[in-house]
Design a protein around this motif. Structure first.
Motif, short mmCIF file in Angstrom:
data_model
loop_
_atom_site.label_atom_id
_atom_site.label_comp_id
_atom_site.label_asym_id
_atom_site.label_seq_id
_atom_site.Cartn_x
_atom_site.Cartn_y
_atom_site.Cartn_z
N VAL A 289 27.18 -11.40 2.86
CA VAL A 289 26.88 -12.80 3.17
C VAL A 289 27.47 -13.20 4.52
N SER A 290 28.75 -12.85 4.72
CA SER A 290 29.42 -13.25 5.96
C SER A 290 28.81 -12.56 7.18
N GLU A 291 28.40 -11.29 7.03
CA GLU A 291 27.77 -10.58 8.14
C GLU A 291 26.41 -11.17 8.47
N TYR A 356 9.76 -4.09 -20.51
CA TYR A 356 11.07 -4.36 -19.91
C TYR A 356 11.14 -3.76 -18.52
N GLY A 357 11.39 -4.62 -17.53
CA GLY A 357 11.55 -4.15 -16.16
C GLY A 357 13.02 -4.07 -15.80
N LEU A 358 13.30 -4.23 -14.53
CA LEU A 358 14.69 -4.15 -14.07
C LEU A 358 15.04 -5.33 -13.17
N GLU A 359 14.50 -6.48 -13.47
CA GLU A 359 14.73 -7.65 -12.63
C GLU A 359 16.20 -8.05 -12.60
N LEU A 360 16.83 -8.09 -13.75
CA LEU A 360 18.23 -8.49 -13.80
C LEU A 360 19.12 -7.44 -13.14
N THR A 361 18.83 -6.17 -13.40
CA THR A 361 19.61 -5.09 -12.80
C THR A 361 19.52 -5.13 -11.29
N GLU A 362 18.32 -5.35 -10.77
CA GLU A 362 18.14 -5.44 -9.32
C GLU A 362 18.90 -6.62 -8.73
N TYR A 363 18.91 -7.73 -9.44
CA TYR A 363 19.60 -8.90 -8.90
C TYR A 363 21.12 -8.68 -8.88
N VAL A 364 21.65 -8.07 -9.93
CA VAL A 364 23.08 -7.77 -9.95
C VAL A 364 23.41 -6.76 -8.85
N ASP A 365 22.54 -5.76 -8.64
CA ASP A 365 22.72 -4.83 -7.53
C ASP A 365 22.77 -5.58 -6.19
N PHE A 366 21.88 -6.56 -6.07
CA PHE A 366 21.82 -7.36 -4.84
C PHE A 366 23.12 -8.12 -4.62
N MET A 367 23.64 -8.74 -5.68
CA MET A 367 24.90 -9.48 -5.56
C MET A 367 26.05 -8.54 -5.23
N CYS A 368 26.01 -7.33 -5.79
CA CYS A 368 27.03 -6.33 -5.45
C CYS A 368 26.97 -5.98 -3.96
N GLY A 369 25.77 -6.02 -3.40
CA GLY A 369 25.60 -5.68 -1.99
C GLY A 369 26.04 -6.76 -1.04
N ILE A 370 25.77 -8.03 -1.37
CA ILE A 370 26.07 -9.11 -0.41
C ILE A 370 27.49 -9.64 -0.55
N ILE A 371 28.21 -9.24 -1.60
CA ILE A 371 29.60 -9.68 -1.77
C ILE A 371 30.53 -8.51 -1.54
N ASP A 372 31.23 -8.55 -0.41
CA ASP A 372 32.19 -7.50 -0.06
C ASP A 372 33.62 -8.01 -0.04
N CYS A 373 33.79 -9.29 0.26
CA CYS A 373 35.15 -9.84 0.39
C CYS A 373 35.15 -11.30 -0.05
N ALA A 374 36.36 -11.87 -0.09
CA ALA A 374 36.51 -13.25 -0.55
C ALA A 374 35.78 -14.24 0.35
N LYS A 397 36.13 -8.24 -7.04
CA LYS A 397 36.41 -7.06 -7.87
C LYS A 397 35.28 -6.83 -8.87
N LEU A 398 34.76 -7.91 -9.42
CA LEU A 398 33.68 -7.80 -10.41
C LEU A 398 32.47 -7.09 -9.80
N PHE A 399 32.00 -7.59 -8.67
CA PHE A 399 30.77 -7.04 -8.09
C PHE A 399 31.00 -5.71 -7.38
N ASN A 400 32.20 -5.46 -6.91
CA ASN A 400 32.47 -4.16 -6.30
C ASN A 400 32.71 -3.08 -7.35
N GLY A 401 32.91 -3.49 -8.60
CA GLY A 401 33.19 -2.53 -9.65
C GLY A 401 31.99 -2.13 -10.48
N ILE A 402 30.89 -2.88 -10.36
CA ILE A 402 29.69 -2.55 -11.14
C ILE A 402 28.87 -1.51 -10.38
N GLY A 403 28.63 -0.39 -11.02
CA GLY A 403 27.90 0.70 -10.38
C GLY A 403 26.43 0.37 -10.17
#
Length: 504
Positions: A289-291, A356-374, A397-403
């Motif tokens: 997000v910050s970048e 069943y698709g992967l809409e929720l999984t993709e969104y959580v992956d996306f949040m893991c990608g855009i959140i790197d720091c406080a 920690k939450l989003f950096n810890g989800i694979g």
């Protein structure tokens, strides 16, 4: 001490397998109700390895998976019986076994079909187990709706801890002659516990599998979901696709190792880098997000409150806006998110559940990608995209810890279109274009430096041999040896398997 769990009994197998299977199949064929889908799975070991307590109940064990866990059984069994008593008391039940257990026993063959593994227990035992746990869950949901809740909500939403809805319906019907109260209790619990805004559209309660499934369908609204084929990706291939920046940093660190006085700096950076690799899981490829805000001028804004994870979109004009839905994060959110994602993956991987698709999984992956720091979390909080009492550091920690998911959908989702647009905008900025050009040219320069170092090393080596043969000035020999030692390090760097040639 013998195990309390009858499914782990050492007497397993005494009953002839053919007779057992024959009787089970005969009973299932006799039932005319549609067979429910498999919807309660054992969590894969790799997910439990990430965070065991997010998938295994800590206080309340429900169903055959966790009811008989010793630490849960001794602590909760009497509380379950007390809850059953409080549920039955207003209804003046005279024959508990006949009015409830026997009715549940009739649907036990269907209940077995809800699990992805076979339980070696007779129908009578399972009927008692599901009746007690089902009535206890109904009691807890009623208490939660009335604001009187004394157990962890985490345990009730865990995938392995689910009670099939057909059991709850049978019990509720026997209690009140109706099932309507179940749906309202499900709705209240999920609305209070979900990190996302639930759909306002009607959810067909007859197609709901259990409490977690109701929350999942309310979030992604599967009735409008476009079916997409889901595939596993090759984890080995994906892990080998290294980020160019990371590889370049590693190359610079190795180069620093042959510079006098730089060894301490090299060791410090390597230590930090190794710690980061161990604690940060793989995530979707998208700038933070910050970048995006600093480099590409992307402004993040909150989507309308009634919108969900399908409503992410990117608008490019004089000002670039990325609209994201509201996400409420509290201390229970990680368990909820992890189990929702695990459930979606397992259902999507089931060949019989193409809806069943992967809409929720993709969104959580996306949040893991855009959140790197406080700082990323702070920017999202300022725009009311993230709310809740979880601290910024804990959210990181939450989003950096989800694979990252190993599943992919064929066809392009709206989320991936948005990610592609964000990446394109980011990569097209002058700063990043120059950075990418430098990274690209690094390999070209590496070839030239390899040639230069090779020639220099050869000249020094020839000079050293000449001096040794002719026995000339010893100080020159010493100087040549020092230079050779230094240049041999560079030579190893450029010719060795870990040098720039390995950078992709």
């Amino acid at each position: 001490m013998a195990s309390l769990n009858p499914f782990l009994s050492p007497n397993y197998g005494e009953r002839p397998w053919v007779d057992q299977i024959s009787e089970t199949l005969k009973t299932q064929i006799a039932i005319t109700i549609d067979t429910p889908p498999v919807s309660i799975f054992e969590i894969p070991k790799n997910l439990k390895a990430e965070k065991l307590e997010a998938y295994v109940p800590q206080q309340v064990g429900l169903g055959p998976n966790h009811h008989f866990q010793p630490e849960l059984y001794h602590r909760m069994e009497q509380k379950k019986l007390t809850a059953v008593k409080s549920v039955l008391k207003p209804h003046q039940v005279h024959d508990y076994e006949q009015e409830f257990v026997e009715k549940v026993k009739k649907i036990v063959p269907l209940v077995r079909d809800c699990y992805d593994f076979y339980h070696d227990a007779d129908d009578n035992m399972l009927a008692w187990l599901f009746t007690i746990d089902g009535m206890f869950l109904i009691h807890l949901l009623n208490a939660y709706s009335n604001g009187d809740f004394a157990v962890k909500t985490n345990d009730l939403i865990m995938l392995e801890n689910q009670i099939p809805l057909i059991v709850l319906k049978e019990i509720q019907k026997a209690l009140l002659g109706q099932e309507d109260i179940l749906e309202s209790n499900f709705r209240f619990f999920c609305k209070s516990s979900s990190s996302f805004v639930l759909s306002e559209e009607y959810i067909d309660f007859n197609r709901v599998n259990h409490l977690l499934d109701y929350m999942y369908k309310s979030i992604v609204n599967n009735e409008r979901l476009i079916p997409r084929k889901v595939e596993f990706t090759n984890s080995g291939k994906e892990s080998s696709e290294k980020d160019a920046k990371l590889e370049l940093l590693k190359a610079i660190i190795r180069f620093a190792g042959v510079i006098p006085g730089a060894q301490s700096f090299q060791q410090f950076i390597q230590k930090k880098l190794s710690q980061n690799e161990k604690t940060t899981a793989e995530e979707i490829k998208v700038p933070s997000v910050s970048e995006l805000h600093k480099v590409a001028g992307v402004e993040f804004r909150l989507s309308p409150k009634n919108e969900g994870i399908r409503n992410i979109n990117f608008v490019q004009g004089k000002v670039r806006y990325c609209y994201l839905p509201l996400m409420t994060l509290n201390r229970d959110s990680e368990v909820v998110l992890r189990n929702l994602v695990a459930y979606e993956k397992l259902m999507a991987n089931d060949s019989f559940m193409g809806e069943y698709g992967l809409e929720l999984t993709e969104y959580v992956d996306f949040m893991c990608g855009i959140i790197d720091c406080a700082k990323d979390v702070k920017l999202l909080r300022e725009q009311k995209i993230i709310e809740g009492d979880l601290s910024d550091e804990d959210i990181v920690k939450l989003f950096n810890g989800i694979g990252k998911s190993r599943l992919k959908m064929r066809g392009e989702s709206e989320l991936r279109k948005t990610v592609a647009q964000l990446n394109m905008v980011y990569e097209s900025t002058p700063r990043i274009r120059v950075q990418r050009l430098i990274e690209k040219q690094f390999l070209v320069w590496a070839k030239f430096l390899t040639f230069l170092v090779s020639i220099s090393s050869a000249v020094i080596f020839i000079r050293e041999v000449y001096l040794m043969v002719h026995g000339l000035n010893p100080s020159n020999i010493m100087l040549a040896r020092i230079l050779r030692a230094r240049f041999s390090g560079l030579l190893l760097f450029f010719f060795g398997p870990s040098g720039p040639r390995a950078v992709v």
